[in-house]
Design an enzyme around this catalytic site. Structure first.
Site, PDB file in Angstrom:
ATOM      1  N   ARG A 270      23.441  29.630 -18.109  1.00 35.37           N
ATOM      2  CA  ARG A 270      23.262  30.954 -18.715  1.00 35.37           C
ATOM      3  C   ARG A 270      23.105  30.817 -20.225  1.00 35.37           C
ATOM      4  O   ARG A 270      23.902  30.179 -20.896  1.00 35.37           O
ATOM      5  CB  ARG A 270      24.471  31.852 -18.404  1.00 35.37           C
ATOM      6  CG  ARG A 270      24.556  33.161 -19.176  1.00 35.37           C
ATOM      7  CD  ARG A 270      23.725  34.253 -18.536  1.00 35.37           C
ATOM      8  NE  ARG A 270      23.602  35.436 -19.358  1.00 35.37           N
ATOM      9  CZ  ARG A 270      24.322  36.544 -19.206  1.00 35.37           C
ATOM     10  NH1 ARG A 270      25.239  36.619 -18.279  1.00 35.37           N
ATOM     11  NH2 ARG A 270      24.107  37.570 -19.986  1.00 35.37           N
TER      12      ARG A 270
ATOM     13  N   ARG B  65      18.311  35.689 -16.757  1.00 37.17           N
ATOM     14  CA  ARG B  65      19.511  34.846 -16.726  1.00 37.17           C
ATOM     15  C   ARG B  65      19.601  34.079 -15.411  1.00 37.17           C
ATOM     16  O   ARG B  65      19.224  34.606 -14.368  1.00 37.17           O
ATOM     17  CB  ARG B  65      20.773  35.670 -16.934  1.00 37.17           C
ATOM     18  CG  ARG B  65      20.918  36.788 -15.937  1.00 37.17           C
ATOM     19  CD  ARG B  65      21.709  37.941 -16.411  1.00 37.17           C
ATOM     20  NE  ARG B  65      20.994  38.657 -17.440  1.00 37.17           N
ATOM     21  CZ  ARG B  65      21.441  39.715 -18.050  1.00 37.17           C
ATOM     22  NH1 ARG B  65      22.597  40.203 -17.738  1.00 37.17           N
ATOM     23  NH2 ARG B  65      20.747  40.317 -18.972  1.00 37.17           N
TER      24      ARG B  65
ATOM     25  N   ASP C 201      24.664  35.972 -13.832  1.00 36.21           N
ATOM     26  CA  ASP C 201      25.414  36.981 -14.571  1.00 36.21           C
ATOM     27  C   ASP C 201      26.624  37.326 -13.719  1.00 36.21           C
ATOM     28  O   ASP C 201      26.465  37.685 -12.540  1.00 36.21           O
ATOM     29  CB  ASP C 201      24.536  38.213 -14.808  1.00 36.21           C
ATOM     30  CG  ASP C 201      25.173  39.238 -15.729  1.00 36.21           C
ATOM     31  OD1 ASP C 201      26.044  38.850 -16.536  1.00 36.21           O
ATOM     32  OD2 ASP C 201      24.808  40.421 -15.640  1.00 36.21           O
TER      33      ASP C 201
ATOM     34  N   ASP D 274      29.996  39.694 -13.813  1.00 37.30           N
ATOM     35  CA  ASP D 274      30.685  40.779 -14.515  1.00 37.30           C
ATOM     36  C   ASP D 274      31.892  41.261 -13.723  1.00 37.30           C
ATOM     37  O   ASP D 274      31.789  41.545 -12.520  1.00 37.30           O
ATOM     38  CB  ASP D 274      29.745  41.974 -14.714  1.00 37.30           C
ATOM     39  CG  ASP D 274      28.660  41.710 -15.727  1.00 37.30           C
ATOM     40  OD1 ASP D 274      28.920  40.988 -16.706  1.00 37.30           O
ATOM     41  OD2 ASP D 274      27.545  42.240 -15.550  1.00 37.30           O
TER      42      ASP D 274
END
Length: 164
Positions: free
Chosen positions: A93, A102, A105, A107
């Site tokens: 990344r 990317r 990712d 989150d």
């Protein structure tokens, strides 16, 4: 006979929801590898199906594969964030374009029902209720989960977003 008392330090386990996305290289392999890495530090309890979505924000890029997982972890929110960022870095990344392409990712969407507002960590994720690519897989895992700030279920948030 004297009894020996053994004290065991049991760490609490916390329920966390994490969104995963990838739109570079072998997207499915990146998701699979990220799941394997996450499983090294937290127990994956549930995983959604993988969906393909259009990019949001910066649209001059390929489509994403997105999914969500429910994990049980003993890590604190900040420890988990650091671990997820380490995994992102390990998987290539690069953060050079906001909302840009990317390899992976990761989150934190929810950490229990905590509300955290720190410079580098916001929980619940501040944009999650505006993103179908988060709500669709999350709705598959926890439709009745209540957003601690907005006070609406994931299913309600998804239905409201679909109407707009």
């Amino acid at each position: 006979m004297k009894q020996k008392i053994i004290t065991v330090n049991m760490k609490d386990k916390f329920q966390v929801y994490i969104a995963l996305g990838s739109n570079l290289e072998d997207r499915e392999l990146k998701l699979k590898t990220a799941l394997e890495e996450i499983a090294e530090v937290s127990q994956i309890k549930k995983r959604s199906n993988i969906i393909e979505t259009e990019p949001v924000g910066y649209t001059n890029q390929g489509k994403f594969l997105n999914m969500a997982i429910e994990v049980e972890t003993t890590l604190s929110p900040m420890e988990l964030l650091i671990k997820l960022q380490e995994i992102e870095h390990k998987l290539g990344r690069v953060r050079d374009i906001k909302y840009g392409p990317r390899t992976i990712d990761l989150d934190i969407i929810f950490y229990e029902d905590k509300i955290i507002n720190q410079p580098h960590l916001q929980i619940p994720h501040p944009e999650m209720h505006k993103r179908d690519f988060v709500l669709t897989p999350l709705n598959e895992l926890a439709p009745e989960k209540i957003h601690p700030k907005i006070k609406k279920s994931i299913n309600t948030l998804k239905n409201e977003l679909s109407k707009n």
